[in-house]
Scaffold this active site. Structure first.
Site, short mmCIF file in Angstrom:
data_model
loop_
_atom_site.label_atom_id
_atom_site.label_comp_id
_atom_site.label_asym_id
_atom_site.label_seq_id
_atom_site.Cartn_x
_atom_site.Cartn_y
_atom_site.Cartn_z
N GLU A 38 0.88 -1.17 0.00
CA GLU A 38 0.00 0.00 0.00
C GLU A 38 0.92 1.22 0.00
O GLU A 38 1.73 1.38 0.91
CB GLU A 38 -0.89 -0.01 1.24
CG GLU A 38 -1.81 -1.20 1.30
CD GLU A 38 -2.50 -1.35 2.65
OE1 GLU A 38 -2.25 -0.55 3.58
OE2 GLU A 38 -3.30 -2.30 2.77
N SER A 113 8.27 8.81 5.62
CA SER A 113 7.77 7.49 6.01
C SER A 113 7.97 6.50 4.86
O SER A 113 7.01 6.08 4.21
CB SER A 113 6.28 7.57 6.36
OG SER A 113 6.06 8.45 7.42
N PRO A 114 9.22 6.10 4.59
CA PRO A 114 9.50 5.32 3.39
C PRO A 114 8.89 3.92 3.37
O PRO A 114 8.91 3.27 2.33
CB PRO A 114 11.03 5.25 3.36
CG PRO A 114 11.46 5.51 4.76
CD PRO A 114 10.43 6.41 5.35
N GLU A 140 -6.58 29.60 2.37
CA GLU A 140 -7.80 30.00 3.09
C GLU A 140 -8.22 29.02 4.18
O GLU A 140 -8.97 29.38 5.08
CB GLU A 140 -8.94 30.28 2.13
CG GLU A 140 -9.40 29.09 1.33
CD GLU A 140 -10.50 29.44 0.35
OE1 GLU A 140 -11.38 28.59 0.17
OE2 GLU A 140 -10.48 30.55 -0.22
#
Length: 183
Positions: A38, A113-114, A140
């Site tokens: 993932e 976060s490798p 904004e």
């Protein structure tokens, strides 16, 4: 292919947003077996260690929804598509703090976060700050409190977990190391 490399067999894009995208990859492992990965794709970001003439660190206090809390950080922001990191760093410094600088130097780039993301942060140091008249405004949906802290105060903010992100802790440690080297 190195003996550690994983060969991508198939990529399935699951989500594409304005900041990140998520994909699942089927990979062939070095031992010939297969697995799934993932992966979050991110365009990259910059962070600025901005120092005042009296050696205070310019920081922003900001609520982070993912953490459900307010933390203290150095100015930072996402790279726009095709944007030069140095130009992005100058823009973010101005937008978040109202400062420009006479000198900005690249320090280092690092992955956040490798294990599951390709986000890279380019860290710059800014000196000889000056207030910018009619400074560019923040996004904004962005709200921050501007702070200027000494290195000792920043170390205390790390200890009490008000500084709780890697890019800011890295910047504070960089300053600590520089001081240690000069002694």
């Amino acid at each position: 292919m190195s003996r550690l490399e994983e060969k991508t067999l198939k990529t399935e894009k699951l989500f594409s947003g304005s900041v990140i995208s998520l994909q699942i990859e089927d990979v062939e492992l070095p031992n010939g077996k297969t697995s799934k990965r993932e992966i979050i794709k991110h365009p990259g970001a910059v962070a600025v260690l901005a120092l005042t003439d009296d050696n205070k660190i310019v920081m922003v206090e900001q609520y982070r929804k993912a953490l459900e809390k307010t933390i203290v950080e150095i100015p930072a922001g996402k790279l726009e598509k095709g944007e030069d990191p140095l130009e992005c760093a100058k823009r973010e410094l101005e937008e978040e703090t109202g400062y420009g600088c006479a000198e900005m130097e690249w320090l280092i780039s690092f992955y956040t976060s490798p294990g599951f993301a390709d986000e890279i942060v380019h860290l710059y140091i800014a000196k000889e700050l000056k207030t910018v008249e009619n400074a560019a405004s923040m996004d904004e949906d962005e709200f921050v409190n501007l702070m200027e802290v000494t290195l000792e105060e920043a170390i205390e903010l790390v200890r009490n977990q008000k500084i709780y992100d890697a890019k800011t802790a890295y910047a504070v440690q960089y300053l600590q190391l520089q001081g240690a080297l000069k002694k």
